[in-house]
Design a protein around this motif. Sequence first.
Motif, PDB file in Angstrom:
ATOM      1  N   ASP A   7       1.071  -1.092  -0.088  1.00 46.89           N
ATOM      2  CA  ASP A   7       0.228  -0.052  -0.096  1.00 46.89           C
ATOM      3  C   ASP A   7       1.064   1.038   0.009  1.00 46.89           C
ATOM      4  OD1 ASP A   7      -2.286  -1.819   0.051  1.00 46.89           O
ATOM      5  OD2 ASP A   7      -2.107  -2.057   2.517  1.00 46.89           O
ATOM      6  N   ALA A   8       0.455   2.293   1.424  1.00 46.84           N
ATOM      7  CA  ALA A   8       1.413   3.571   1.112  1.00 46.84           C
ATOM      8  C   ALA A   8       2.648   3.262   1.968  1.00 46.84           C
ATOM      9  CB  ALA A   8       0.082   4.417   1.526  1.00 46.84           C
TER      10      ALA A   8
ATOM     11  N   GLY B 279      16.804   7.737  10.157  1.00 48.07           N
ATOM     12  CA  GLY B 279      15.929   8.823  10.338  1.00 48.07           C
ATOM     13  C   GLY B 279      16.133   9.595   9.369  1.00 48.07           C
ATOM     14  N   TRP B 280      17.224   9.639   8.854  1.00 46.28           N
ATOM     15  CA  TRP B 280      17.572   9.919   7.388  1.00 46.28           C
ATOM     16  C   TRP B 280      17.386   8.866   6.379  1.00 46.28           C
ATOM     17  CZ3 TRP B 280      23.450  10.306   8.564  1.00 46.28           C
ATOM     18  CH2 TRP B 280      23.856  11.220   9.670  1.00 46.28           C
ATOM     19  N   VAL B 281      16.823   7.700   6.841  1.00 41.94           N
ATOM     20  CA  VAL B 281      16.142   7.214   5.577  1.00 41.94           C
ATOM     21  C   VAL B 281      14.776   7.335   5.537  1.00 41.94           C
ATOM     22  CG1 VAL B 281      15.771   4.735   4.750  1.00 41.94           C
ATOM     23  CG2 VAL B 281      17.934   4.668   6.263  1.00 41.94           C
ATOM     24  N   ARG B 282      13.961   7.355   6.655  1.00 38.15           N
ATOM     25  CA  ARG B 282      12.761   7.645   6.628  1.00 38.15           C
ATOM     26  C   ARG B 282      12.584   8.566   6.308  1.00 38.15           C
ATOM     27  NH1 ARG B 282      13.335   6.217  12.624  1.00 38.15           N
ATOM     28  NH2 ARG B 282      12.229   3.944  12.331  1.00 38.15           N
ATOM     29  N   GLU B 283      13.503   9.631   6.352  1.00 38.90           N
ATOM     30  CA  GLU B 283      13.070  11.122   5.515  1.00 38.90           C
ATOM     31  C   GLU B 283      13.817  11.771   4.392  1.00 38.90           C
ATOM     32  OE1 GLU B 283      15.943  13.945   7.279  1.00 38.90           O
ATOM     33  OE2 GLU B 283      15.090  13.441   9.578  1.00 38.90           O
TER      34      GLU B 283
ATOM     35  N   LEU C 205       9.967  11.662   0.793  1.00 44.56           N
ATOM     36  CA  LEU C 205      10.191  12.311  -0.579  1.00 44.56           C
ATOM     37  C   LEU C 205       9.253  11.285  -1.896  1.00 44.56           C
ATOM     38  CD1 LEU C 205      13.168  14.226   0.549  1.00 44.56           C
ATOM     39  CD2 LEU C 205      10.643  14.903   0.953  1.00 44.56           C
ATOM     40  N   VAL C 206       9.435  10.112  -1.429  1.00 47.67           N
ATOM     41  CA  VAL C 206       9.200   9.796  -2.433  1.00 47.67           C
ATOM     42  C   VAL C 206       7.701   9.773  -2.672  1.00 47.67           C
ATOM     43  CG1 VAL C 206       9.192   7.342  -3.479  1.00 47.67           C
ATOM     44  CG2 VAL C 206      10.983   8.339  -3.000  1.00 47.67           C
ATOM     45  N   PRO C 207       7.157   9.994  -3.920  1.00 44.46           N
ATOM     46  CA  PRO C 207       5.310   9.876  -4.266  1.00 44.46           C
ATOM     47  C   PRO C 207       5.009   8.850  -4.045  1.00 44.46           C
ATOM     48  CG  PRO C 207       6.500  11.176  -6.210  1.00 44.46           C
ATOM     49  CD  PRO C 207       7.387  10.610  -5.252  1.00 44.46           C
ATOM     50  N   GLY C 208       3.786   8.860  -3.143  1.00 42.38           N
ATOM     51  CA  GLY C 208       2.776   7.635  -3.424  1.00 42.38           C
ATOM     52  C   GLY C 208       3.464   7.253  -1.924  1.00 42.38           C
ATOM     53  N   VAL C 209       4.627   7.411  -1.252  1.00 42.50           N
ATOM     54  CA  VAL C 209       4.906   6.631   0.572  1.00 42.50           C
ATOM     55  C   VAL C 209       4.093   7.599   1.437  1.00 42.50           C
ATOM     56  CG1 VAL C 209       6.617   7.036   2.367  1.00 42.50           C
ATOM     57  CG2 VAL C 209       7.429   6.657  -0.258  1.00 42.50           C
ATOM     58  N   GLY C 210       3.501   6.888   2.314  1.00 44.91           N
ATOM     59  CA  GLY C 210       2.778   7.499   3.345  1.00 44.91           C
ATOM     60  C   GLY C 210       3.621   7.161   4.693  1.00 44.91           C
TER      61      GLY C 210
ATOM     62  N   VAL D  14       7.079   4.702   6.547  1.00 40.00           N
ATOM     63  CA  VAL D  14       7.926   4.127   6.215  1.00 40.00           C
ATOM     64  C   VAL D  14       8.633   3.332   7.322  1.00 40.00           C
ATOM     65  CG1 VAL D  14      11.008   4.160   5.555  1.00 40.00           C
ATOM     66  CG2 VAL D  14       9.236   6.292   4.794  1.00 40.00           C
ATOM     67  N   GLU D  15       8.947   2.777   7.747  1.00 39.99           N
ATOM     68  CA  GLU D  15       9.297   1.702   8.945  1.00 39.99           C
ATOM     69  C   GLU D  15      11.003   1.265   8.265  1.00 39.99           C
ATOM     70  OE1 GLU D  15       6.870  -1.481   8.937  1.00 39.99           O
ATOM     71  OE2 GLU D  15       5.133   0.032   8.801  1.00 39.99           O
ATOM     72  N   VAL D  16      11.842   1.499   9.539  1.00 39.19           N
ATOM     73  CA  VAL D  16      13.282   1.142   9.248  1.00 39.19           C
ATOM     74  C   VAL D  16      13.418   0.365   9.885  1.00 39.19           C
ATOM     75  CG1 VAL D  16      15.303   1.303   9.580  1.00 39.19           C
ATOM     76  CG2 VAL D  16      13.641   3.393   8.754  1.00 39.19           C
ATOM     77  N   GLN D  17      13.424  -1.194  10.052  1.00 37.30           N
ATOM     78  CA  GLN D  17      14.076  -2.490  10.490  1.00 37.30           C
ATOM     79  C   GLN D  17      15.386  -1.984  11.003  1.00 37.30           C
ATOM     80  OE1 GLN D  17      11.965  -6.202  10.443  1.00 37.30           O
ATOM     81  NE2 GLN D  17      13.485  -7.185  11.931  1.00 37.30           N
ATOM     82  N   LEU D  18      16.137  -2.202  12.317  1.00 39.16           N
ATOM     83  CA  LEU D  18      17.695  -2.772  11.510  1.00 39.16           C
ATOM     84  C   LEU D  18      18.028  -3.945  12.210  1.00 39.16           C
ATOM     85  CD1 LEU D  18      18.832   0.687  13.188  1.00 39.16           C
ATOM     86  CD2 LEU D  18      19.452  -0.331  11.358  1.00 39.16           C
TER      87      LEU D  18
END
Length: 100
Positions: free
Chosen positions: A37-38, A59-63, A67-72, A74-78
């Motif tokens: 989905d988004a 945080g940099w990854v999420r930010e 910015l990519v169109p359609g993204v609502g 972002v989940e980052v798993q280390l």
Amino acid sequence: MSIDLAKVWTSLRAILDPELGMSIIDLGLVYDVQVRDATVRITMTLTTSGCPLHGAMTGWVREAVMLVPGVGNVEVQLTFDPPWTPERIQSPHQQTAPHG
């Protein structure tokens, strides 16, 4: 609106590891990218488990991906399994984005 996975990878390629001066993609820090989905879910690692950039890097990854169109969301798993090694660094002729 569907999310262009290539644009997600491009946004990730723009993030540089400040100590090594290389893209997190070129360093092999990103293990997987999934879109549902988004929501974009990124599984990645750091060069060491004690990396002081832990919070900043995620945080940099999420930010960047937001910015990519359609993204609502972002989940980052280390993960540190498998641990990062210098062998994961891509050579210049391996510069294509992985398909996650």
